[in-house]
Structure formats: structure tokens, C-alpha cells
Design an enzyme around this catalytic site. Sequence first.
Site, PDB file in Angstrom:
ATOM      1  N   LYS A 195       0.842  -1.191   0.000  1.00 25.81           N
ATOM      2  CA  LYS A 195       0.000   0.000   0.000  1.00 25.81           C
ATOM      3  C   LYS A 195       0.887   1.255   0.000  1.00 25.81           C
ATOM      4  O   LYS A 195       0.714   2.162  -0.794  1.00 25.81           O
ATOM      5  CB  LYS A 195      -0.875  -0.057   1.263  1.00 25.81           C
ATOM      6  CG  LYS A 195      -1.989   0.925   1.284  1.00 25.81           C
ATOM      7  CD  LYS A 195      -2.845   0.711   2.528  1.00 25.81           C
ATOM      8  CE  LYS A 195      -3.683   1.955   2.733  1.00 25.81           C
ATOM      9  NZ  LYS A 195      -4.444   1.954   3.968  1.00 25.81           N
ATOM     10  N   GLU A 201      10.503  -4.774   4.476  1.00 25.44           N
ATOM     11  CA  GLU A 201      10.615  -6.168   4.033  1.00 25.44           C
ATOM     12  C   GLU A 201      10.280  -6.287   2.551  1.00 25.44           C
ATOM     13  O   GLU A 201      10.982  -6.941   1.770  1.00 25.44           O
ATOM     14  CB  GLU A 201       9.630  -7.053   4.818  1.00 25.44           C
ATOM     15  CG  GLU A 201       9.938  -7.223   6.289  1.00 25.44           C
ATOM     16  CD  GLU A 201       9.218  -6.206   7.157  1.00 25.44           C
ATOM     17  OE1 GLU A 201       8.956  -5.078   6.673  1.00 25.44           O
ATOM     18  OE2 GLU A 201       8.949  -6.534   8.324  1.00 25.44           O
ATOM     19  N   GLY A 253      -4.996  -1.919   5.032  1.00 22.49           N
ATOM     20  CA  GLY A 253      -4.170  -3.036   4.545  1.00 22.49           C
ATOM     21  C   GLY A 253      -4.813  -4.399   4.777  1.00 22.49           C
ATOM     22  O   GLY A 253      -4.932  -5.220   3.868  1.00 22.49           O
ATOM     23  N   ARG A 254      -5.268  -4.639   6.000  1.00 23.97           N
ATOM     24  CA  ARG A 254      -5.803  -5.978   6.322  1.00 23.97           C
ATOM     25  C   ARG A 254      -7.224  -6.185   5.797  1.00 23.97           C
ATOM     26  O   ARG A 254      -7.826  -7.229   6.033  1.00 23.97           O
ATOM     27  CB  ARG A 254      -5.722  -6.219   7.831  1.00 23.97           C
ATOM     28  CG  ARG A 254      -6.369  -5.149   8.689  1.00 23.97           C
ATOM     29  CD  ARG A 254      -5.992  -5.273  10.162  1.00 23.97           C
ATOM     30  NE  ARG A 254      -6.473  -4.149  10.945  1.00 23.97           N
ATOM     31  CZ  ARG A 254      -5.824  -3.002  11.098  1.00 23.97           C
ATOM     32  NH1 ARG A 254      -4.652  -2.831  10.499  1.00 23.97           N
ATOM     33  NH2 ARG A 254      -6.328  -2.043  11.834  1.00 23.97           N
ATOM     34  N   GLU A 339      -4.637  -7.093  14.847  1.00 23.88           N
ATOM     35  CA  GLU A 339      -4.115  -5.781  14.444  1.00 23.88           C
ATOM     36  C   GLU A 339      -5.241  -4.741  14.518  1.00 23.88           C
ATOM     37  O   GLU A 339      -5.005  -3.566  14.778  1.00 23.88           O
ATOM     38  CB  GLU A 339      -3.515  -5.821  13.030  1.00 23.88           C
ATOM     39  CG  GLU A 339      -2.660  -4.596  12.729  1.00 23.88           C
ATOM     40  CD  GLU A 339      -1.864  -4.681  11.439  1.00 23.88           C
ATOM     41  OE1 GLU A 339      -0.632  -4.545  11.484  1.00 23.88           O
ATOM     42  OE2 GLU A 339      -2.474  -4.884  10.375  1.00 23.88           O
TER      43      GLU A 339
HETATM   44  O1  F6P Z   1       3.124  -3.669   9.788  1.00 27.77           O
HETATM   45  C1  F6P Z   1       1.816  -3.288   9.694  1.00 27.77           C
HETATM   46  C2  F6P Z   1       1.364  -2.958   8.327  1.00 27.77           C
HETATM   47  O2  F6P Z   1       1.305  -1.597   8.248  1.00 27.77           O
HETATM   48  C3  F6P Z   1       0.020  -3.629   8.045  1.00 27.77           C
HETATM   49  O3  F6P Z   1      -1.048  -2.940   8.576  1.00 27.77           O
HETATM   50  C4  F6P Z   1       0.035  -3.704   6.575  1.00 27.77           C
HETATM   51  O4  F6P Z   1      -0.917  -4.616   6.137  1.00 27.77           O
HETATM   52  C5  F6P Z   1       1.451  -4.138   6.337  1.00 27.77           C
HETATM   53  O5  F6P Z   1       2.202  -3.439   7.310  1.00 27.77           O
HETATM   54  C6  F6P Z   1       2.000  -3.901   4.962  1.00 27.77           C
HETATM   55  O6  F6P Z   1       1.969  -2.550   4.598  1.00 27.77           O
HETATM   56  P1  F6P Z   1       2.159  -2.102   3.086  1.00 27.77           P
HETATM   57  O7  F6P Z   1       1.037  -2.672   2.287  1.00 27.77           O
HETATM   58  O8  F6P Z   1       2.141  -0.629   3.104  1.00 27.77           O
HETATM   59  O9  F6P Z   1       3.473  -2.654   2.607  1.00 27.77           O
END
Ligand code: F6P
Length: 534
Positions: A195, A201, A253-254, A339
Site C-alpha cells: 500500500k 521487508e 491493509g488488512r 491488528e
Molecule cells: O506492519 C503493519 C502494516 O502496516 C500492516 O497494517 C500492513 O498490512 C502491512 O504493514 C504492509 O503494509 P504495506 O502494504 O504498506 O506494505
Amino acid sequence: MWDQLKALHAKSQDRKITDLFADEARSEAFSVETDGLYLDYSKTNIDAQAYAALIELAQSTGVEKRREAMFAGEKINETEDRAVLHTALRNLDGGPVLVDGEDVMPGVLDTLEKMADFANAVRDGSFAGAGGKITDVVNIGIGGSDLGPAMAVPALAPFADGPRAHFISNVDGADLADKLAVLDPKTTLVLVASKTFTTMETMMNAKSAFDWMAKEVSEPATQFAAISTAMEETAAFGIPAERVFGFQDWVGGRYSMWGPIGLSLMIAVGPDDFKDFLRGGQAMDRHFVEAPLADNMAVALALVGIWHHQISGYGTRAVLPYEQRLLRLPAYLQQLEMESNGKSVSLEGKELSQTVGPIVWGEPGTNGQHAFYQLIHQGKQVVPCEFLVGAQGHEPELDHHHKALLSNCLAQSEALLLGRDYETAKSMMAAKGFEGDALEANAMQRVFSGNRPSTTLMYKTLTPFVLGQIISLYEHRVFVEGAILGINSYDQWGVELGKELAVKLAPAVEDDGSTEGLHVATAALVKKAKALKG
Ligand code: F6P
């Protein structure tokens, strides 16, 4: 209301769940069915009076008003000043959805069509890699940008007739190395799902996957697509706008697997089945909005949760799918629920007087039966169990397996309910020839207290539609629990501190990095890791 519920709980300690079945209509009264999905919550120690009080709790805490506000696009995610409208992603034929006075549906439907065009092109080979037709799709993302499709792809395996889908999430290089080792870069498509497009990571994995592909593909970016709200960052990564699938900040995100984050699933099962998944989610939305609180499945699940955690004090809940293909459902729900509702302060930033969400965990049955069910049946703590099971599998030739699966599922919830008393255990052991002290000791080992609560979610077969219903149901359960407890279920500040510290610690773990300025406990572990590395 809380005091009244606590008093009703105290009263319930004088009876067993089985006593409640003196009412022959209990199974019917304590169950809800909608579009073929059936929830049985009769095997809980909630009677009609307690359920009425729970409904009153939902009413008095404004669940209905907040539900209205969510669907109306009000900014109920106050701390981030955002609307919460993942439901718009599955609002296939539900009319306009307004955010700041603007209908977001044309944009949602356009993106869905753009995803479908791309998925079809990948599936029929008109979008190809350097080595021809795409055989494998790798989704690189973490948390909400991974768990939804990573859960749904195996869940819908019988419908998968496209390229194979793989998921890389962990920054541990082992995840990347093991998954890429078996793939051909020339026929692999990489979807970078983030997002924010800044998650450490994901960006590190995306860069390493790019390098892996660059060894065999002269223009690796042509085999990359992005799923993100951050168009500038995706462009900086080298992914052209036509292969960027965007979504808006009103999708958390979730809660995002219904839109572009679900692209790997759409490529695997095809746009039609993906839309069936959306239709299942939408059907549950309609039920959630239209059914009165007392006959509302998401409300029932949430109220049972409140009864078990806040009122009865049970610390955890086990999710037990008797459906091997739902093996990632517990992990998915851990993010969705913990979360969302793992909070200590109210919407107003005030310390809460009670814990909000239970710890959610689980494993598919029957495997769990041969592992942790011992504790569930005979441990001192009570673990409310949530069983999921289909009436029929996808393998007609293995119907005898499915019958064994179903009977095991039903046997477990019955064993939890009924238990086995000392007298029965004693006559069992006496029949085996035990006497005196040995008889007593052996009988005691075989006593099951019973009276342990469970719910069962049942459906005909796990189809895309049913999966959509189930996931949407769980989302609304989280919403109802959050609304009752007065928290914001849609932010996640609790994940930030660890991220900040990881950035701060990064130089120290370099081979020549200094531990100066670190907390003494962390410095000791950094030194130990370096000593072990040698
Ligand atoms: O670590 C928490 C978080 O912000 C989640 O809420 C989210 O789903 C995930 O990291 C990944 O975030 P992104 O889609 O921005 O990489």
C-alpha cells in the site's frame, strides 16, 4: 450493561451448557443462516436473557449508528482521518458510495476491469515473459498485502486454472531463496504489493527478486507489476503506470484483498471466480446492514466473542477449520482481528478498563486433534473454539474422507460440550480390570469436564462465494466488537515502534557496526550474534 452481563454470567456458573438444551428449540434459536452459510452458537453458555442483554449492549454502544457511518463513507478511522470502505470494493451492483461527496464506485469498477484485463492477458499468454507464457506469479508483500491472497489461493485451489501463485513476505532471505529456487525467471511475473511502497521487508524482497530476474531477463521491469496507493514510488521503482493497480486510503491493509491486493488470486482462479468471491462478500454486507441485530450473523459472532472474552474472561479463541484448504485462515484472522482490535485506548485516547480482543490462534482439524486439543479438552483454562466445516468436499471420489472429516468435527464440539464424568470414567477403567487406588487414578486421568463452549460455521462447499461470505463476516465481527468497546479498529500504531527501532539498529548489526548507544540488553545480544557468526 456490563454489570448486568457480569451478573448474568455469575448466574450461568450454576448451570451447564447442556442444561440449556432442555429447550428443544435451542439449536434453532441460537443459530443464524444467510445465503447458505449457517452459524450455530447454541453450544455456548448464553441463554435468552443473556443474549437479550448482549443485544442491548450492542444497541446502547451505538453499533447501528457506527455501521451506518461506515457505509456512508464517514471518517470513522479518526486517528488517520480516513473513511473505512473496503466494502465498496465488493459493491458490484450496489449503487454509489460517497467519500467527501464523490462517488468512488466508477473508480473501483474501472480498477476491477483493469485487473481483469491484465489477469486474462497473463492467463491466456497475451502478456508473456522473456521465456513465453507466464507459468508462475510471485506476490511480494507482507501483512495485509500478503495474508489475504496467501490465505485465499490455497482455499480456492479447486478453482485455480491459471499460473501458480507464490507468496514471499518475510525479510528472512530464506523465504525469497526457497521460493525463487524452483522458478524460472523468464516465465515468472512478480507483483510487488505494498500500500505504502515503503515497507522495508517488501522493498528489500522486491529489489532482490529484481536482481534475480535481471540475471536471465534483459528487461526485468517488464515482468513486474505493482499494487499500491503510492504512484510516485512505483514509478521510481521502474514499473510503468499501466501495470500499477492502485487503491485508495479508505481501504485498510488488512481489509484489502477484495481489490488489487487480490490480483494474484484473480490470476490464479480467473476474473469470474474472483467476482464470485466479491459477490459472497457483498451478500454478507447486505445481511450485515439489513438483518436486525438479533438475527445478524456478524453481530452474533461478535456478541459471543464479547461474552467469552470480556464477560467470561477467556483469554484466547481457537479457530479450527475442518477444511485443509483453509490452513492459512488462522494466520489471516490473527492480523484481521489482533491488528484491528489489539488496543488499550478508546477512540478518545482514554485507557480502557478491560482488554479488547482475545488471542486468536488455530490449525486445521483433524491435525490439531493430534496436537493441542489435549489442552482444549483437559487443560485448566477454557478455550472457546470456532469450528468451520463444509457439508461436502470437492473430491467426490474421496467422499468417505469428507465424511470422516465431518464426523470428527462434530465429535470434537460434542466432546467439548458433554465431557466425560468421573463415574463413567471409573466404570470404563473398572471394566479394564483396575481396582482400588489405581482405579481412581486412572479414572481421574480420563475425566473431561465438558461444558466448554464452541461455535460452528457450516456451508455446503468451499466456493469463491462462500469464502467471500466468511471473510466479510469476520470483518464485520471485528467492526461490531470494536464499536461496542469504543475503539478504532482501523489504525495500527502498535506496529510502529518496532519498525523504528529496527531502522535504528540496522547499523549496529553490520559486521563492523558499533553497539554504542544501544540499550545494554540489546547490545549484549548484538555482541552474541557477532560472536556466533565468528
Ligand atoms: O506492519 C503493519 C502494516 O502496516 C500492516 O497494517 C500492513 O498490512 C502491512 O504493514 C504492509 O503494509 P504495506 O502494504 O504498506 O506494505
